[in-house]
Motif scaffolding. Structure first.
Motif, PDB file in Angstrom:
ATOM      1  N   TYR A  36       0.823  -1.209   0.000  1.00 31.47           N
ATOM      2  CA  TYR A  36       0.000   0.000   0.000  1.00 31.47           C
ATOM      3  C   TYR A  36       0.859   1.261   0.000  1.00 31.47           C
ATOM      4  N   THR A  37       1.948   1.272   0.767  1.00 28.09           N
ATOM      5  CA  THR A  37       2.796   2.464   0.786  1.00 28.09           C
ATOM      6  C   THR A  37       3.364   2.758  -0.602  1.00 28.09           C
ATOM      7  N   LYS A  40      -0.178   3.801  -2.894  1.00 23.93           N
ATOM      8  CA  LYS A  40      -1.182   4.765  -2.445  1.00 23.93           C
ATOM      9  C   LYS A  40      -1.244   6.040  -3.272  1.00 23.93           C
ATOM     10  N   GLY A  41      -0.210   6.371  -4.025  1.00 18.45           N
ATOM     11  CA  GLY A  41      -0.293   7.534  -4.915  1.00 18.45           C
ATOM     12  C   GLY A  41      -1.338   7.345  -5.998  1.00 18.45           C
ATOM     13  N   PRO A  44      -5.384   5.432  -3.515  1.00 18.42           N
ATOM     14  CA  PRO A  44      -5.366   5.983  -2.149  1.00 18.42           C
ATOM     15  C   PRO A  44      -6.384   5.386  -1.180  1.00 18.42           C
ATOM     16  N   HIS A  45      -7.439   4.768  -1.668  1.00 17.80           N
ATOM     17  CA  HIS A  45      -8.477   4.223  -0.785  1.00 17.80           C
ATOM     18  C   HIS A  45      -8.208   2.751  -0.502  1.00 17.80           C
ATOM     19  N   ARG A  46      -8.440   2.329   0.734  1.00 19.67           N
ATOM     20  CA  ARG A  46      -8.213   0.914   1.068  1.00 19.67           C
ATOM     21  C   ARG A  46      -9.397   0.369   1.849  1.00 19.67           C
ATOM     22  N   ASN A  74      -8.465   3.238  -6.783  1.00 21.21           N
ATOM     23  CA  ASN A  74      -8.030   4.542  -7.270  1.00 21.21           C
ATOM     24  C   ASN A  74      -9.055   5.599  -6.857  1.00 21.21           C
ATOM     25  N   GLU A  75      -8.776   6.850  -7.179  1.00 23.50           N
ATOM     26  CA  GLU A  75      -9.598   7.963  -6.694  1.00 23.50           C
ATOM     27  C   GLU A  75     -11.062   7.839  -7.087  1.00 23.50           C
TER      28      GLU A  75
END
Length: 125
Positions: A36-37, A40-41, A44-46, A74-75
């Motif tokens: 995730y790190t 996340k760009g 971003p949602h998990r 994604n966004e």
């Protein structure tokens, strides 16, 4: 060069690539966090989900298999990466962006998964 047909209502609802890996290093839940790190760009949602499947082997009764997965979206929630023990899935939902967009997302997620999970190899796709 092919001329692509554009549909008013495209028939493809979802495209996905589901990769199962041969175990490498011992699995633990820090692996999805490390992945995730790196993702996340773009995702971003998990969310955490339960995955249910039925395993059928010749000569044996079907077995229900339950596993946990983390999903990174994604966004606009039109694409997501799912990660679980020895599993990586990339989904693209409607509107499907096409192979030219799907392939780089898949390559990037796969490269990042391999760097954090160190699988022994691919078991199935």
């Amino acid at each position: 060069m092919h001329n692509r047909r554009n549909y008013a209502n495209p028939p493809l609802v979802e495209a996905l690539c589901d990769i199962r890996f041969a175990p490498g290093q011992e699995w633990d839940w820090t692996i999805p966090g490390l992945l995730y790190t790196q993702l996340k760009g773009d995702f971003p949602h998990r969310e955490q989900t339960e995955h249910f499947a039925v395993k059928v082997e010749q000569g044996q009764a079907p077995q229900q298999v339950t596993s946990r997965r983390l999903r990174f979206l994604n966004e606009d929630r039109s694409a997501l990466v799912q990660v679980g023990q020895d599993t990586l899935v990339l989904n693209c939902l409607r509107p499907y962006p096409g192979w030219n967009s799907f392939r780089p997302m898949l390559s990037s997620a796969l490269e990042k998964y391999r760097s954090v999970a160190s699988p022994a190899g691919v078991a199935s796709c």
